[in-house]
Design a protein around this motif. Sequence first.
Motif, PDB file in Angstrom:
ATOM      1  N   ASN B  13      26.135  10.831  33.773  1.00 32.94           N
ATOM      2  CA  ASN B  13      27.209  11.380  34.588  1.00 32.94           C
ATOM      3  C   ASN B  13      28.519  10.626  34.419  1.00 32.94           C
ATOM      4  OD1 ASN B  13      25.187  12.982  35.552  1.00 32.94           O
ATOM      5  ND2 ASN B  13      24.794  11.621  37.300  1.00 32.94           N
ATOM      6  N   SER B  14      28.851  10.359  33.212  1.00 33.50           N
ATOM      7  CA  SER B  14      30.098   9.620  33.046  1.00 33.50           C
ATOM      8  C   SER B  14      30.935  10.273  31.965  1.00 33.50           C
ATOM      9  CB  SER B  14      29.784   8.168  32.672  1.00 33.50           C
ATOM     10  OG  SER B  14      30.906   7.611  32.072  1.00 33.50           O
ATOM     11  N   SER B  15      32.127  10.670  32.314  1.00 35.25           N
ATOM     12  CA  SER B  15      33.016  11.242  31.300  1.00 35.25           C
ATOM     13  C   SER B  15      33.479  10.156  30.346  1.00 35.25           C
ATOM     14  CB  SER B  15      34.221  11.903  31.971  1.00 35.25           C
ATOM     15  OG  SER B  15      34.945  10.921  32.666  1.00 35.25           O
ATOM     16  N   ASN B  16      33.407   8.897  30.799  1.00 38.22           N
ATOM     17  CA  ASN B  16      33.808   7.786  29.953  1.00 38.22           C
ATOM     18  C   ASN B  16      32.999   7.746  28.668  1.00 38.22           C
ATOM     19  OD1 ASN B  16      35.893   6.681  31.175  1.00 38.22           O
ATOM     20  ND2 ASN B  16      34.748   5.111  32.304  1.00 38.22           N
ATOM     21  N   SER B  17      31.692   8.024  28.821  1.00 42.45           N
ATOM     22  CA  SER B  17      30.832   7.861  27.648  1.00 42.45           C
ATOM     23  C   SER B  17      31.175   8.890  26.587  1.00 42.45           C
ATOM     24  CB  SER B  17      29.370   7.970  28.045  1.00 42.45           C
ATOM     25  OG  SER B  17      29.044   9.322  28.255  1.00 42.45           O
ATOM     26  N   ILE B  18      31.673  10.081  27.003  1.00 42.36           N
ATOM     27  CA  ILE B  18      32.056  11.089  26.008  1.00 42.36           C
ATOM     28  C   ILE B  18      33.273  10.602  25.235  1.00 42.36           C
ATOM     29  CG2 ILE B  18      32.834  13.460  25.671  1.00 42.36           C
ATOM     30  CD1 ILE B  18      31.322  14.142  28.261  1.00 42.36           C
ATOM     31  N   ILE B  19      34.280  10.154  25.961  1.00 48.33           N
ATOM     32  CA  ILE B  19      35.483   9.629  25.304  1.00 48.33           C
ATOM     33  C   ILE B  19      35.106   8.474  24.384  1.00 48.33           C
ATOM     34  CG2 ILE B  19      37.699   8.493  25.708  1.00 48.33           C
ATOM     35  CD1 ILE B  19      37.781   9.998  28.388  1.00 48.33           C
ATOM     36  N   ASP B  20      34.203   7.660  24.885  1.00 50.29           N
ATOM     37  CA  ASP B  20      33.745   6.510  24.127  1.00 50.29           C
ATOM     38  C   ASP B  20      33.114   6.906  22.807  1.00 50.29           C
ATOM     39  OD1 ASP B  20      33.847   4.118  26.079  1.00 50.29           O
ATOM     40  OD2 ASP B  20      32.664   3.567  24.303  1.00 50.29           O
ATOM     41  N   ASN B  21      32.204   7.875  22.893  1.00 49.34           N
ATOM     42  CA  ASN B  21      31.549   8.323  21.666  1.00 49.34           C
ATOM     43  C   ASN B  21      32.550   8.944  20.714  1.00 49.34           C
ATOM     44  OD1 ASN B  21      29.049   7.424  22.357  1.00 49.34           O
ATOM     45  ND2 ASN B  21      28.460   9.338  23.363  1.00 49.34           N
ATOM     46  N   LEU B  22      33.547   9.641  21.291  1.00 55.13           N
ATOM     47  CA  LEU B  22      34.590  10.226  20.440  1.00 55.13           C
ATOM     48  C   LEU B  22      35.334   9.130  19.686  1.00 55.13           C
ATOM     49  CD1 LEU B  22      36.164  13.135  22.516  1.00 55.13           C
ATOM     50  CD2 LEU B  22      34.856  13.275  20.391  1.00 55.13           C
ATOM     51  N   LEU B  23      35.673   8.065  20.412  1.00 54.77           N
ATOM     52  CA  LEU B  23      36.425   6.979  19.772  1.00 54.77           C
ATOM     53  C   LEU B  23      35.606   6.296  18.686  1.00 54.77           C
ATOM     54  CD1 LEU B  23      38.159   5.525  22.920  1.00 54.77           C
ATOM     55  CD2 LEU B  23      39.286   6.558  20.962  1.00 54.77           C
ATOM     56  N   GLY B  26      35.612   8.435  15.843  1.00 52.69           N
ATOM     57  CA  GLY B  26      36.895   8.327  15.140  1.00 52.69           C
ATOM     58  C   GLY B  26      36.895   7.164  14.164  1.00 52.69           C
ATOM     59  N   ILE B  27      36.357   6.016  14.607  1.00 50.53           N
ATOM     60  CA  ILE B  27      36.275   4.855  13.715  1.00 50.53           C
ATOM     61  C   ILE B  27      35.438   5.191  12.496  1.00 50.53           C
ATOM     62  CG2 ILE B  27      35.376   2.507  13.505  1.00 50.53           C
ATOM     63  CD1 ILE B  27      36.127   2.017  16.374  1.00 50.53           C
ATOM     64  N   ILE B  29      34.889   8.188  11.210  1.00 46.14           N
ATOM     65  CA  ILE B  29      35.565   9.166  10.344  1.00 46.14           C
ATOM     66  C   ILE B  29      36.636   8.490   9.505  1.00 46.14           C
ATOM     67  CG2 ILE B  29      37.106  11.171  10.361  1.00 46.14           C
ATOM     68  CD1 ILE B  29      35.491  12.140  12.831  1.00 46.14           C
ATOM     69  N   ILE B  30      37.460   7.631  10.141  1.00 44.89           N
ATOM     70  CA  ILE B  30      38.524   6.955   9.389  1.00 44.89           C
ATOM     71  C   ILE B  30      37.920   6.067   8.305  1.00 44.89           C
ATOM     72  CG2 ILE B  30      40.395   5.273   9.570  1.00 44.89           C
ATOM     73  CD1 ILE B  30      41.031   6.435  12.303  1.00 44.89           C
ATOM     74  N   SER B  31      36.855   5.333   8.664  1.00 52.78           N
ATOM     75  CA  SER B  31      36.232   4.459   7.668  1.00 52.78           C
ATOM     76  C   SER B  31      35.718   5.258   6.487  1.00 52.78           C
ATOM     77  CB  SER B  31      35.072   3.689   8.295  1.00 52.78           C
ATOM     78  OG  SER B  31      35.523   2.946   9.377  1.00 52.78           O
ATOM     79  N   PHE B  32      35.034   6.370   6.799  1.00 51.31           N
ATOM     80  CA  PHE B  32      34.495   7.178   5.704  1.00 51.31           C
ATOM     81  C   PHE B  32      35.619   7.775   4.861  1.00 51.31           C
ATOM     82  CE2 PHE B  32      30.355   7.360   8.028  1.00 51.31           C
ATOM     83  CZ  PHE B  32      29.640   6.733   7.026  1.00 51.31           C
ATOM     84  N   SER B  33      36.720   8.170   5.519  1.00 50.52           N
ATOM     85  CA  SER B  33      37.829   8.731   4.727  1.00 50.52           C
ATOM     86  C   SER B  33      38.366   7.701   3.748  1.00 50.52           C
ATOM     87  CB  SER B  33      38.974   9.189   5.635  1.00 50.52           C
ATOM     88  OG  SER B  33      38.481   9.733   6.802  1.00 50.52           O
ATOM     89  N   VAL B  34      38.521   6.448   4.223  1.00 52.98           N
ATOM     90  CA  VAL B  34      39.016   5.399   3.317  1.00 52.98           C
ATOM     91  C   VAL B  34      38.071   5.253   2.138  1.00 52.98           C
ATOM     92  CG1 VAL B  34      39.456   2.931   3.101  1.00 52.98           C
ATOM     93  CG2 VAL B  34      40.236   4.138   5.126  1.00 52.98           C
ATOM     94  N   ILE B  35      36.767   5.225   2.427  1.00 53.26           N
ATOM     95  CA  ILE B  35      35.796   5.043   1.345  1.00 53.26           C
ATOM     96  C   ILE B  35      35.821   6.233   0.396  1.00 53.26           C
ATOM     97  CG2 ILE B  35      33.321   4.887   0.860  1.00 53.26           C
ATOM     98  CD1 ILE B  35      33.308   3.252   3.616  1.00 53.26           C
TER      99      ILE B  35
END
Lengths: 309, 327
Positions: B13-23, B26-27, B29-35
């Motif tokens: 029951n925490s909206s924080n965890s969704i934002i957290d997983n998104l972030l 994001g890390i 996705i960016i890492s994979f894009s660089v690679i």
Amino acid sequence: MTKKYHSFYAKKRTFKSTLVEKAVKYFFFLNGMISVLFLVLIFLFLFREAFSAISNIGINEFFKNVEWYPTSEDSRYSIIPLILGTLLTAIPATIISSFLGIILGIYLSEIASGRTREIIKPFIEIFAGLPTVVIGFLILAVGSTFFQELFNAGTRLNALLAAFGLSIILIPTISSLTEDALRAVPNNLRMASYALGISKFAMIKNVVIPAAISGVSAGIILGFGRAIGETMIVLMASGNAAELTLNLLHSVRTITATIAGELGEVAIGSPHYYSLFFIGTFLLIITFIINLISELIIERMRKKLKKMN
Amino acid sequence: MENRFKGNIKKENSSNSIIDNLLIGGIRIISFSVIIIFILILGKIFYEGIGVINWNFLTGIPKSDISKGGIGPAIFGTMAVSIIMLILAVPVGIFSAIYISEFAKDTFWLRLIRASVNSLAGVPSIVIGLFGFGFFVLFIGKSIDNILQTGMLFGQPAIIWASATLAVLVLPTIIVTTTEALNSIPLTFRQASLGLGASKWQTIRYIILPQARPGILTGVILALSRSIGETAPIMFLGCAFFLPNLPLAYLDLSFVQIPIINPADQFMHLAYHIFILATQSSNPTLTAPFQYGTTLVLVLITLLLNLTAIIFRFRFRKIIEVVNRNQ
């Protein structure tokens, strides 16, 4: 770091064996001093030629006007456009590669599984060893047209293009230094924050990164130093016009590219020749200071982490 | 360090965890894009360059029209410079490391040497090239000419000065990796050897150096790969764009002539060749395959060297781990 095993050595017996052991020691010592010798020689030699430049041309000439035209009739030797060009390529490159490199470092240290890291890490390491002339060539062959269309730049070769090229070699440097710094953070800090119910991202943001911040910033500073000293990429991608500009889409000329491009054709002993040594000495001092700062930061971090453990 | 706690605490029951997983995503996705960008860069070179490479290209002599001919002399020149560089740098580097790791006590001299090695590693390659030109060519070379009365033989850019400059450039790499390798040999080895009555020099020669060999080789290979990729310092140290003849001299033994590398000659170099092809070509589209082919050869050489170094280091670490575990 040095091991304390000296006390274990048996007492020497004869005069002859003592002599041999002493000779061996001094032989290795002299070899060790060769690095010191060459560092001193580099400084002495560059300073000597730089002083010739100052006495030939005058120190004012290097900082007074804003033009670098060493080969024209009325030759002018201002280092200002070269410094500006160097900063215009190095600063954007450091910003881009810090952003991507730190994220990659966080991923490798905190998120990636053991096996993924074992595959990605050597790959990035290999990339750090790629010759810079290869990056320069690719930027010239592929990147230049692509970025010209993307940014609608007036000149095909410009500071931003060089910055993109530089970030390709800076990302591996910064990401591996970030990863080292993050992995040096004691694990009980992570455990403690999880125990307090904090989420993973918040843990990374509020606990791990603040603990490793000095290591991360040392990586950024080191990357900046490398960007300033890099030659081939900026020589090939920056356009090499000594313009006085702050526009990233204009072509610029860096200190390193100036030395690389002009030393081949210069008449030895001419003011132009000495002026190249002057800007080389300038570059040497700047990178020396930058490296010193980053080393001090890393040293401080080591002490701090030792205390934590 | 290895068995670190990586799991995420489940939160309900925490909206924080969704934002957290998104972030976190994001890390990722960016890492994979660089690679992926890195993979694309390598892929592009392989894709465009592989078609050009054949025996004639690797051994042939460049024609005046640079879209034909081969890069044989450039490969030869690169090897010649690197071999002389290794001869100059490797012994000094290994001996320095032996001093740092085995002899030096924590004195002023050790700190001075350590600081110098670190500082030397940070000097930009173009500054080392500038130093090499001023010091080796104009100072040492001219002095040799004056003493031996050889005219302009040594006082001009040549293989020997390019090699010497590159040797200064890679010396810190060799010293640092070799010191690490020597330091990782367990202290008990030294104690056992000394306990059996071996002298310090015997201990180094017969116990420590053989044990540290893979680690030392890692450093040598890394130094070699770095020197092959360096372009800036050699640009004004005897690199030529077009030399149809190999820089060879013949050692005349009356019945047989042995070809040796002529250290006073100019040379062609792969990295410099790429630079010239990319910047001075009059018709870039026509010479593009040729450029990619040359680049691919250089990339393959450095990749192979770096890969070998990584494998050596991996095996060396495994050996040390086993040794430490068995104690």
